[in-house]
Scaffold this motif. Structure first.
Motif, PDB file in Angstrom:
ATOM      1  N   HIS A   1     -27.729  40.801  11.085  1.00  0.00           N
ATOM      2  CA  HIS A   1     -28.894  39.961  11.353  1.00  0.00           C
ATOM      3  C   HIS A   1     -29.935  40.732  12.160  1.00  0.00           C
ATOM      4  CE1 HIS A   1     -26.994  36.263   9.987  1.00  0.00           C
ATOM      5  NE2 HIS A   1     -25.918  36.593  10.680  1.00  0.00           N
TER       6      HIS A   1
ATOM      7  N   PHE B   1     -33.398  39.729  14.384  1.00  0.00           N
ATOM      8  CA  PHE B   1     -34.230  38.662  14.925  1.00  0.00           C
ATOM      9  C   PHE B   1     -35.535  39.294  15.388  1.00  0.00           C
ATOM     10  CE2 PHE B   1     -29.785  37.624  15.442  1.00  0.00           C
ATOM     11  CZ  PHE B   1     -29.714  36.306  15.012  1.00  0.00           C
TER      12      PHE B   1
ATOM     13  N   ILE C   1     -37.900  28.184   9.611  1.00  0.00           N
ATOM     14  CA  ILE C   1     -37.288  27.917  10.918  1.00  0.00           C
ATOM     15  C   ILE C   1     -38.203  26.942  11.650  1.00  0.00           C
ATOM     16  CG2 ILE C   1     -36.577  28.905  13.131  1.00  0.00           C
ATOM     17  CD1 ILE C   1     -36.144  31.595  11.686  1.00  0.00           C
ATOM     18  N   ASP C   2     -37.631  25.832  12.057  1.00  0.00           N
ATOM     19  CA  ASP C   2     -38.390  24.748  12.678  1.00  0.00           C
ATOM     20  C   ASP C   2     -39.028  25.171  14.007  1.00  0.00           C
ATOM     21  OD1 ASP C   2     -39.276  22.079  12.945  1.00  0.00           O
ATOM     22  OD2 ASP C   2     -37.615  21.666  14.321  1.00  0.00           O
ATOM     23  N   ASN C   3     -40.279  24.735  14.202  1.00  0.00           N
ATOM     24  CA  ASN C   3     -40.979  24.980  15.461  1.00  0.00           C
ATOM     25  C   ASN C   3     -41.358  23.631  16.075  1.00  0.00           C
ATOM     26  OD1 ASN C   3     -42.889  25.352  17.452  1.00  0.00           O
ATOM     27  ND2 ASN C   3     -44.186  26.728  16.272  1.00  0.00           N
TER      28      ASN C   3
ATOM     29  N   SER D   1     -36.617  32.780   7.729  1.00  0.00           N
ATOM     30  CA  SER D   1     -35.587  33.794   7.491  1.00  0.00           C
ATOM     31  C   SER D   1     -35.748  34.336   6.074  1.00  0.00           C
ATOM     32  CB  SER D   1     -34.180  33.178   7.594  1.00  0.00           C
ATOM     33  OG  SER D   1     -33.971  32.585   8.859  1.00  0.00           O
TER      34      SER D   1
ATOM     35  N   HIS E   1     -34.786  37.219  10.596  1.00  0.00           N
ATOM     36  CA  HIS E   1     -35.211  35.926  11.124  1.00  0.00           C
ATOM     37  C   HIS E   1     -36.451  36.130  11.989  1.00  0.00           C
ATOM     38  CE1 HIS E   1     -31.271  34.830   9.672  1.00  0.00           C
ATOM     39  NE2 HIS E   1     -30.756  35.796  10.420  1.00  0.00           N
TER      40      HIS E   1
ATOM     41  N   MET F   1     -39.526  34.974  14.274  1.00  0.00           N
ATOM     42  CA  MET F   1     -39.843  33.906  15.228  1.00  0.00           C
ATOM     43  C   MET F   1     -41.050  34.270  16.098  1.00  0.00           C
ATOM     44  SD  MET F   1     -35.946  32.719  16.079  1.00  0.00           S
ATOM     45  CE  MET F   1     -35.328  34.408  16.195  1.00  0.00           C
TER      46      MET F   1
ATOM     47  N   MET G   1     -36.965  27.909  18.580  1.00  0.00           N
ATOM     48  CA  MET G   1     -36.627  28.370  17.233  1.00  0.00           C
ATOM     49  C   MET G   1     -35.194  28.890  17.169  1.00  0.00           C
ATOM     50  SD  MET G   1     -40.064  30.279  15.813  1.00  0.00           S
ATOM     51  CE  MET G   1     -41.404  29.323  15.071  1.00  0.00           C
ATOM     52  N   VAL G   2     -34.791  29.645  18.192  1.00  0.00           N
ATOM     53  CA  VAL G   2     -33.418  30.158  18.243  1.00  0.00           C
ATOM     54  C   VAL G   2     -32.427  28.984  18.253  1.00  0.00           C
ATOM     55  CG1 VAL G   2     -31.735  31.355  19.714  1.00  0.00           C
ATOM     56  CG2 VAL G   2     -33.992  32.371  19.325  1.00  0.00           C
TER      57      VAL G   2
ATOM     58  N   LEU H   1     -32.156  27.771  14.776  1.00  0.00           N
ATOM     59  CA  LEU H   1     -31.642  28.753  13.817  1.00  0.00           C
ATOM     60  C   LEU H   1     -30.138  29.001  13.952  1.00  0.00           C
ATOM     61  CD1 LEU H   1     -31.976  31.133  11.771  1.00  0.00           C
ATOM     62  CD2 LEU H   1     -32.615  32.559  13.732  1.00  0.00           C
TER      63      LEU H   1
ATOM     64  N   ARG I   1     -27.114  27.537  11.964  1.00  0.00           N
ATOM     65  CA  ARG I   1     -27.014  27.846  10.541  1.00  0.00           C
ATOM     66  C   ARG I   1     -26.397  29.221  10.274  1.00  0.00           C
ATOM     67  NH1 ARG I   1     -31.305  30.536   7.975  1.00  0.00           N
ATOM     68  NH2 ARG I   1     -33.232  29.838   8.928  1.00  0.00           N
TER      69      ARG I   1
END
Lengths: 239, 239
Positions: free
Chosen positions: A64, A66, A129-131, A140, A145, A147, A157-158, A161, A164
């Motif tokens: 991953h 970020f 990714i929801d804010n 993503s 990912h 942000m 956001m973290v 995220l 998931r």
């Protein structure tokens, strides 16, 4: 084996010394909690080719990546373009992202304009990714990912995220404070570390009222082994 | 053209979230002041091959590399070994470094032992960096400057090191606070940025009592140009 990760902090303001980054430290703590091993952090400037190269290197090397910063509406917000190029996917305004922004600006009573619409540009195939703070979504693309840099938004956001992503065994740590100089601790500590190759032991010196000491931190994923090593450490250096 | 630099922060404790690094931010400010352009920062764990690779990459890409962490007496202090390998020079106890430590331990009334002697191991041809806090020196091997991770010691070493490096034109910056959303600032700001390609303009949004605003930061080395651009910005967005 836990999944591995890197964080890529994007922004001239960090490298010029104007802003002190806090997203690296926040993410490091969150990843340790869910069992994703943070293997590297990088800070790069707002320069397209540099971001593209860093995303390519890190997304190839880790499970991953970020990223933090560069997804707002202004000309220096170039992260979406760079990530799309690095991952080899097209970038365009996406209807669901536009609808999220549209609804937000209607609530606020301001108009959607060209600059704001930039924030609805999402690489093809990405997951949003929801804010919950200011609406403009992150995303993503495969294992990258993306942000926002503003700490309050990054942190929100973290939080959205991480559930998931598949984590591993959380990294546990215990620390022990020894009021002796590191030079006296070093020998016995090296022997102890050698007999626990599955644990990592770090020594972090301090000075207090003229006396030297060190905090010894033992990290690992097996609580029994951790406890055993810590008991032996305490026996070698009784309080 | 100003000289370029990277910082390499070495230590598991940063990536595990235990410790929040402060050396990157401190060094970024100091380098801006003396006109050395910080182009990248990396944080890597206490793992020999990873440190070797990072030192090689960064010392090839930048005029200067500053490292932080991993030069104490304990088993997790492996920076000197890794830097010596990366730069292709042998590592051994050096008489002048040993004498500095010896004098320090005599004053403190403690004995030099094998662990403490590790801190006198200096790569061949290196220049020592003074440590006024706890004596154990840092060192420069060609363009790689190796310093302690403890912030008080790191900062003292930087203060001793920087006067010996050739800087360039200091990076100047001015900021202007605008009480409008970034989405309204973005268009005119992009036009302004396009007409000043020699300056960098960044927009850093904030939210205060429910109102949106942004700090616009203009950076560059020519104070006349900076002032001119700032005057135009203020005319576009009067207070």
């Amino acid at each position: 084996m836990n999944p591995t990760a890197a964080i890529l902090v994007i922004g001239d303001e960090i490298l010029s010394g104007r802003t002190r980054d806090s997203n690296l430290h926040f993410l490091a703590q969150e990843l340790a909690r869910v069992g994703i091993d943070l293997q590297e952090a990088r800070v790069v400037p707002d320069r397209h080719p540099v971001i593209v190269q860093a995303v390519r290197d890190l997304s190839g090397a880790c499970d991953h990546v970020f990223t933090s910063g560069g997804i707002g509406p202004t000309h220096d917000d170039i992260t979406a373009d760079a990530v799309a190029e690095a991952m080899g996917v097209p970038l365009g305004v996406r209807d669901d992202a536009r609808a999220i922004l549209q609804a937000h600006y209607e609530r606020m009573g301001v108009e959607m304009n060209e600059a704001r619409l930039r924030m609805a540009r999402i690489p093809e195939g990405a997951i949003l990714i929801d804010n919950p703070v200011s609406s403009a979504p992150g995303f993503s693309v495969r294992n990258v990912h993306v942000m926002a840099g503003v700490p309050r938004i990054f942190e929100a956001m973290v939080a959205g995220l991480l559930p998931r992503l598949t984590g591993g065994t959380p990294l546990l740590s215990q620390s022990y404070r020894i009021l002796r100089g590191e030079g006296e601790i070093a020998g016995p500590l090296a022997d102890l570390a050698a007999s626990y190759p599955d644990l990592s032991m770090g020594s972090y010196p301090f000075q207090q009222n003229g006396a030297f000491g060190a905090n010894i931190v033992i990290r690992g994923s097996d609580s029994t082994r951790l406890h055993e090593a810590m008991t032996r450490l305490a026996a070698i250096f009784p309080e």
